[in-house]
Design an enzyme around this catalytic site. Structure first.
Site, PDB file in Angstrom:
ATOM      1  N   LYS A 261       0.839  -1.199   0.000  1.00 39.02           N
ATOM      2  CA  LYS A 261       0.000   0.000   0.000  1.00 39.02           C
ATOM      3  C   LYS A 261       0.871   1.245   0.000  1.00 39.02           C
ATOM      4  O   LYS A 261       1.944   1.275   0.624  1.00 39.02           O
ATOM      5  CB  LYS A 261      -0.903   0.015   1.240  1.00 39.02           C
ATOM      6  CG  LYS A 261      -1.923  -1.137   1.263  1.00 39.02           C
ATOM      7  CD  LYS A 261      -3.049  -0.909   0.255  1.00 39.02           C
ATOM      8  CE  LYS A 261      -3.941  -2.138   0.072  1.00 39.02           C
ATOM      9  NZ  LYS A 261      -4.724  -2.463   1.260  1.00 39.02           N
ATOM     10  N   GLN A 321      -0.162 -12.347  10.651  1.00 39.18           N
ATOM     11  CA  GLN A 321      -0.689 -12.285   9.296  1.00 39.18           C
ATOM     12  C   GLN A 321       0.520 -12.119   8.404  1.00 39.18           C
ATOM     13  O   GLN A 321       1.592 -11.750   8.889  1.00 39.18           O
ATOM     14  CB  GLN A 321      -1.658 -11.119   9.143  1.00 39.18           C
ATOM     15  CG  GLN A 321      -1.023  -9.793   9.543  1.00 39.18           C
ATOM     16  CD  GLN A 321      -2.042  -8.673   9.607  1.00 39.18           C
ATOM     17  OE1 GLN A 321      -3.229  -8.911   9.696  1.00 39.18           O
ATOM     18  NE2 GLN A 321      -1.557  -7.455   9.555  1.00 39.18           N
ATOM     19  N   ASP A 356      -2.770  -7.415   0.026  1.00 40.06           N
ATOM     20  CA  ASP A 356      -1.412  -7.413   0.591  1.00 40.06           C
ATOM     21  C   ASP A 356      -1.313  -8.252   1.853  1.00 40.06           C
ATOM     22  O   ASP A 356      -0.238  -8.386   2.429  1.00 40.06           O
ATOM     23  CB  ASP A 356      -0.963  -5.975   0.884  1.00 40.06           C
ATOM     24  CG  ASP A 356      -1.905  -5.236   1.818  1.00 40.06           C
ATOM     25  OD1 ASP A 356      -3.129  -5.562   1.822  1.00 40.06           O
ATOM     26  OD2 ASP A 356      -1.444  -4.347   2.567  1.00 40.06           O
ATOM     27  N   ASP A 392      -1.598  -7.970  17.927  1.00 37.23           N
ATOM     28  CA  ASP A 392      -2.461  -7.316  16.952  1.00 37.23           C
ATOM     29  C   ASP A 392      -3.687  -8.183  16.659  1.00 37.23           C
ATOM     30  O   ASP A 392      -3.549  -9.377  16.351  1.00 37.23           O
ATOM     31  CB  ASP A 392      -1.628  -7.126  15.670  1.00 37.23           C
ATOM     32  CG  ASP A 392      -2.299  -6.237  14.652  1.00 37.23           C
ATOM     33  OD1 ASP A 392      -2.272  -5.010  14.833  1.00 37.23           O
ATOM     34  OD2 ASP A 392      -2.854  -6.791  13.678  1.00 37.23           O
ATOM     35  N   ASN A 393      -4.868  -7.592  16.757  1.00 40.98           N
ATOM     36  CA  ASN A 393      -6.119  -8.287  16.400  1.00 40.98           C
ATOM     37  C   ASN A 393      -6.181  -9.741  16.893  1.00 40.98           C
ATOM     38  O   ASN A 393      -6.409 -10.662  16.094  1.00 40.98           O
ATOM     39  CB  ASN A 393      -6.300  -8.299  14.875  1.00 40.98           C
ATOM     40  CG  ASN A 393      -6.779  -6.945  14.367  1.00 40.98           C
ATOM     41  OD1 ASN A 393      -7.483  -6.220  15.082  1.00 40.98           O
ATOM     42  ND2 ASN A 393      -6.406  -6.607  13.155  1.00 40.98           N
ATOM     43  N   GLU A 421      -4.893  -6.351  21.527  1.00 42.22           N
ATOM     44  CA  GLU A 421      -5.521  -5.285  20.756  1.00 42.22           C
ATOM     45  C   GLU A 421      -6.843  -5.807  20.223  1.00 42.22           C
ATOM     46  O   GLU A 421      -7.005  -6.080  19.048  1.00 42.22           O
ATOM     47  CB  GLU A 421      -4.607  -4.837  19.599  1.00 42.22           C
ATOM     48  CG  GLU A 421      -5.117  -3.583  18.905  1.00 42.22           C
ATOM     49  CD  GLU A 421      -5.173  -3.681  17.385  1.00 42.22           C
ATOM     50  OE1 GLU A 421      -5.321  -2.637  16.744  1.00 42.22           O
ATOM     51  OE2 GLU A 421      -5.083  -4.800  16.833  1.00 42.22           O
ATOM     52  N   TYR A 535       1.835   4.135   6.768  1.00 47.51           N
ATOM     53  CA  TYR A 535       2.166   3.961   5.351  1.00 47.51           C
ATOM     54  C   TYR A 535       3.320   4.827   4.866  1.00 47.51           C
ATOM     55  O   TYR A 535       3.720   4.724   3.724  1.00 47.51           O
ATOM     56  CB  TYR A 535       0.927   4.259   4.484  1.00 47.51           C
ATOM     57  CG  TYR A 535      -0.293   3.528   4.949  1.00 47.51           C
ATOM     58  CD1 TYR A 535      -0.428   2.153   4.733  1.00 47.51           C
ATOM     59  CD2 TYR A 535      -1.309   4.198   5.628  1.00 47.51           C
ATOM     60  CE1 TYR A 535      -1.544   1.475   5.186  1.00 47.51           C
ATOM     61  CE2 TYR A 535      -2.430   3.524   6.075  1.00 47.51           C
ATOM     62  CZ  TYR A 535      -2.539   2.159   5.854  1.00 47.51           C
ATOM     63  OH  TYR A 535      -3.634   1.489   6.303  1.00 47.51           O
TER      64      TYR A 535
END
Lengths: 669, 669
Positions: A261, A321, A356, A392-393, A421, A535
């Site tokens: 991204k 991920q 991505d 994360d998540n 999170e 980003y």
């Protein structure tokens, strides 16, 4: 079917504390006391006794503490968890025949016939029989007593038998306190009833009390350059001096190039775009590699060393991920979902596509190796000196995995802490906490009004939630620039920092965006930052005169000085006759902090407090001093009703340290 | 340690109803519905599905009912318990991939590119891949589906594959309701999560709704004679006609002679004193024998037959204690406590002695035979046709014994019911109920004011208590002549009967003392009757003109006609602006009964009601009729506020049947 021992006549039930009927451990930090209560009763009029047994899970010996009757068949006792790791406890109850006998004997002796009177109903023979009964009870106890007590038990039994055979005209009570203690040490547990074992997970203190600062190492360098771990390390001592104790870094791994991204999350990256740190994995490696542009493991070790020297900890972000370039994609395609055309399923929320990112498939037939590899990621970094992980998540990964994984890491590193999170539904957030997460993000970021804050903080700091869920309050994160910060100006940043730092014993900010009051969103109605560091590189002027860092430093210093601010269980809310003014207190022993916050970021507000004096440890009409930690001023207050004026243009809150008149209890402020 | 199946991603927790984490069964009566709720969730965005499985404990096959999502991760479903005995249920949750796919497909189809427009994001290839994914899901389901569904599953899978290979310009949603139902019938349970099994004990209806009358057979004869079982049998038809359905008799066994108590509990009996029926056991036998003066087993069988013919049941009093003359004393001295002089320990509350009673020692080393023998007492009488037992002082016998014994009796006689005479502390009363007692006496006898009645009845009729404890309300018993009945006159008897009969779906009276308003206590401050039937014969003139039997008959008839009075879970309290007036309602479907009782036995009281209209199934300002079951009068009421005048000299209460205007819902009154 009959039970194996039908003579266990005592019932033990409603044992607290417990989470989900004992399915999960209760959480505590080292040095805390565990208050145990239970309903304990038997049949008939026999007296009952009970004790709490506790031990670190790896020890064989139980520690025993006698329970006290609270009335109405409720009993309590407490024990201190003096080591980190897993603990077990249970409650044991039994019929205390000796205590029943002592109590009956007292009544018998009071009812002896007295020369010249006829008030008594107990004959000499009745009493002599009672002494013999007592002697038999003691002889039974001495059979299982430790050597050191046997002689004394027998001696008292003999003295009762002598009484029974004597010719005394009347008897006085022969049971001394010494005898009672002796018997209490040697209970008759043949027919005792034990509850199930319940569990406690004991963390180090930072699990309860922590002050987080999130920064992007790649934005820590000179303007226009790609910052490195060395650059990040250079900013640590100053953050430490401002009272932050956990420096949390987004993923440091190689960033994927496929479908990378661009700035502001644009679908196509320019060639020089740095990509999102959460698109993990490239040709240089995955979750156990470092992005070369950040540095190498020597740099990483140096970062850890600097942190240690500064008395702070590095928390790493673990995001399970993969970018399409992650080594696992080729090595373990079975760990992902495969589409009917043989391609790997990217993240998708139809019709939105996130090409991505490949999510991990927790229904993989190869789940055993997958779990092992994921867990090894934590172990890898733990071995490198990291003990705090921001996950994360976690709610998009299987909950049974977390229960196993966190336990597996803490078996080896009992001091490891995990921040979830999990911005998701309450049951899921609590489910993750029950399964081992030490702390969790919360909805605090979106709770703004007095009602919202009161009801949410009440939920988090009372039972059952507070026994397994530890909130970490964040006014902002790289994903969350709440409306109040976009529109409320400097006062909003001050107010939200003050609320987070005083409502929560753990809080954190994402900086320097926070202290520099970055408040522009990528578009109207979005909580995404414009030019988000997720980003692109940003360059921050940390030395700006209007930086809120001095305020954060004062807040963090107050949190260190005041034990009241290091816990949540004593949070209490007080009245103020103005809906924009929010008043609450925390206590720890003699340390009492009272906060009044103006929730209106635009206007000065005034009001009269309606303090719950007892919650503050004060007499109803007591006069006392309040020292404002923020302004340095001291006021003389009186009783529950005191006038408050808070102008957000100056300072939106009082954080008041209460001082009783003539008291020597002065925490350093 | 990893779980055996790591792919079970769904969490099932907080399953209700349950008692003490499932340790004890929830109670229901046959035909009732069990409402099951649970928190069910998984990770990520996949849809979740769940079902409740239930079955009678002796059946192998589970019955399945799909749960519905209530929002916020809560789910519910219900099943009907259509047979008495033990039932099991559990909750099963799983990830519903097909449902997720259907939902995503809908979004994909909505986002197709449309000729001449560019709104879509889903290409033809995306959709074709989605169809293939759906086909794969269906093929997987067909692998484990019953034969009858295989063809249809495969057919739909094929049709999706054809769509995927077709050349349609645009697609419409191919998933019909028929397909959804087909898939719902064939869930993919490979990775499902099941809760623990929870238990329900299902009794016949009388466990919930019963009307008791206690009488002493020996006082049922002609004045001056010792009444017999035949005499008692003669009084049954008329009691049955007044709506009583359980006739409860004190112990019928031989009465001990040793230390027999005389009239009014005097320490020494006259030669012609009949003794207390609770001093059980003599030369003619113990708990399975009949006192010869009452009759023989032929008479007993005749009593049972008369009861059956009258549609009522005989309840026997089981009191596990022995007179010194009981056969067990010689045969099983180990079942009692032995004193140091070798004598058997009599009941004692120092300095009080009860030498006519030997309590049983539940710490006997011979407890296994003891338990068996005690249990056999119930089985003996059950075989003789008795299915209801009133258990004397169960709280002075070991609780584990009751759990085993009641279960043992109900294994053979699932229709057996047990009323606990447990006048003791709340935890113990509830502990006995959890362990199997079908009903229990309560503190109702001593709850008189509006506050006392409201808070106590609220506790008994709400969760968690109502799931395991069924109250039986008694205004008097042979041991309890409460102060209100001693001093309140006829109005007090009327008021207490009305309260018992309408607040409790089960209630009972000890008669004829009750309906003949026997109110003299043995001495001031005592709740013992003067000339108590416990120690002597009494003769009652049941035909007295002022007998309250006609009122009891009306109350019992109302209880039979109105389903609302046959349950407790719908009890609700309403306001009245006079502390002496007490207002409450019960509902069952369309049947609504509203009671207003004057708690002042001396004075007329007036007031305005403040009815919770919604609880009555009425609109806030609705006009409706109330028919007074006691007076036969009908009033027109309007909204929540209505005027009430109750004169205790006439009738201390309204029992109102609500009738909505134009409604045809008229229970027979």
């Amino acid at each position: 079917m009959k039970p194996s021992e039908g003579r266990a006549r005592v019932v033990v039930e409603d044992v607290e504390p417990q989470v989900d009927c004992g399915r999960f451990p209760v959480k505590r930090v080292v040095g805390e006391r565990v208050q145990v209560t239970a309903a304990i009763y038997g049949d008939g009029h026999d007296h009952v006794a009970a004790r709490v047994l506790s031990r670190p899970a790896e020890e064989a010996e139980w520690r025993s503490v006698r329970m006290q009757a609270l009335g109405n068949d409720l009993w309590n006792a407490e024990f201190t968890v003096d080591a980190i790791g897993g603990w077990d406890f249970c409650v044991e109850g039994w019929v205390d025949h000796f205590d029943t006998w002592v109590s009956d004997l007292g009544k018998r002796i009071a009812a002896q016939p007295v020369a010249g009177e006829t008030r008594g109903q107990e004959t000499r023979e009745d009493l002599q029989l009672a002494f013999r009964t007592g002697a038999a009870l003691l002889q039974r106890l001495s059979a299982s007593a430790p050597k050191s007590d046997v002689a004394q038990l027998n001696e008292f039994a003999d003295s009762l038998l002598r009484l029974a055979e004597g010719t005394d005209a009347s008897y006085s009570d022969p049971v001394t306190d010494e005898i009672k203690e002796l018997v209490e040490r040697n209970p008759d547990l043949r027919f005792s009833t034990k509850s199930a074992d319940f569990h406690v997970w004991v963390d180090r203190e930072r699990a309860r009390f922590s002050t987080w600062y999130e920064l992007f190492p790649r934005s820590s360098g000179e303007p226009g350059t790609h910052g490195t771990l060395r650059d990040a390390a250079r900013s640590i001592p100053s953050l430490a001096s401002q009272g932050f104790d956990v420096i949390y870094l987004p993923p440091l791994h190689p960033i994927g190039k496929a479908f990378r991204k661009g700035k502001n999350n644009s679908a196509v990256a320019e060639t020089d775009d740095v990509g999102s740190p959460w698109a993990i994995g490239g040709s240089q490696g995955g979750h156990t590699a470092l992005a070369p542009e950040l540095g190498d493991f020597k740099d990483f070790d140096e970062l850890i060393r600097v942190a240690q020297d500064s008395g702070v900890e590095i928390a790493l972000d673990i995001a399970f991920q993969c970018s399409p370039d992650h080594p696992w994609v080729k090595a373990h395609p079975k760990w992902f979902s495969i589409r009917p055309d043989g391609s790997i399923q990217y993240a998708e929320n139809p019709p939105k596509k996130y090409q991505d990112i490949y999510p991990i498939n927790f229904e993989s037939e190869d789940w055993r190796s997958l779990w092992r590899e994921l867990c090894d990621v934590f172990l890898f970094w733990a071995k490198r000196g990291v003990r705090i992980f921001r996950v994360d998540n976690p709610h998009t990964k299987a909950l049974p995995f977390w229960e196993w994984c966190i336990h597996e890491v803490q078996k080896k590193y009992p001091d490891a802490l995990f921040l979830a999170e999990a911005f998701t539904r309450p049951h899921v957030m609590y489910g993750l906490a029950k399964r081992g997460f030490s702390q969790s993000y919360t909805y605090f970021s979106w709770r703004n009004t007095k009602d919202e804050l009161t009801s949410y903080m009440n939920e988090l700091t009372t039972l059952p939630v507070r026994d397994f869920f530890r909130p970490n309050l964040w006014p902002n994160t790289p994903d969350i620039l709440p409306e109040v910060l976009q529109k409320g100006g400097r006062a909003a940043f001050m107010q939200r920092a003050i609320l987070a730092a005083t409502l929560g014993s753990s809080y954190g900010i994402y900086g320097p965006a926070f202290e520099l009051m970055d408040h522009l969103s990528v578009r109207e109605g979005s909580e995404e930052y414009l030019n988000s560091e997720k980003y692109q590189l940003r360059s921050w002027n940390r030395d700006r005169e209007d930086s809120l860092m001095p305020l954060l430093g004062i807040l963090n210093q107050a949190r260190r000085s005041h034990p009241a601010l290091q816990r949540n269980d004593t949070l209490r809310f007080h009245g103020v006759d103005n809906p924009q003014l929010f008043c609450y207190s925390k206590r720890s022993e003699g340390d009492v902090i009272l906060a009044v916050v103006n929730l209106d970021t635009a206007n000065a507000q005034t009001g009269w407090t309606g303090l719950k004096m007892e919650e503050l440890g004060l007499e109803p009409d007591e006069q006392y001093e309040v020292h404002d930690i923020l302004s340095g001023e001291t006021y003389s207050w009186n009783g529950p009703h005191n006038y408050v004026l808070l102008d957000p243009a100056k300072m939106p809150a009082h954080i008041l340290h209460l001082r009783r008149q003539g008291s020597t209890n002065e925490a350093s402020t």
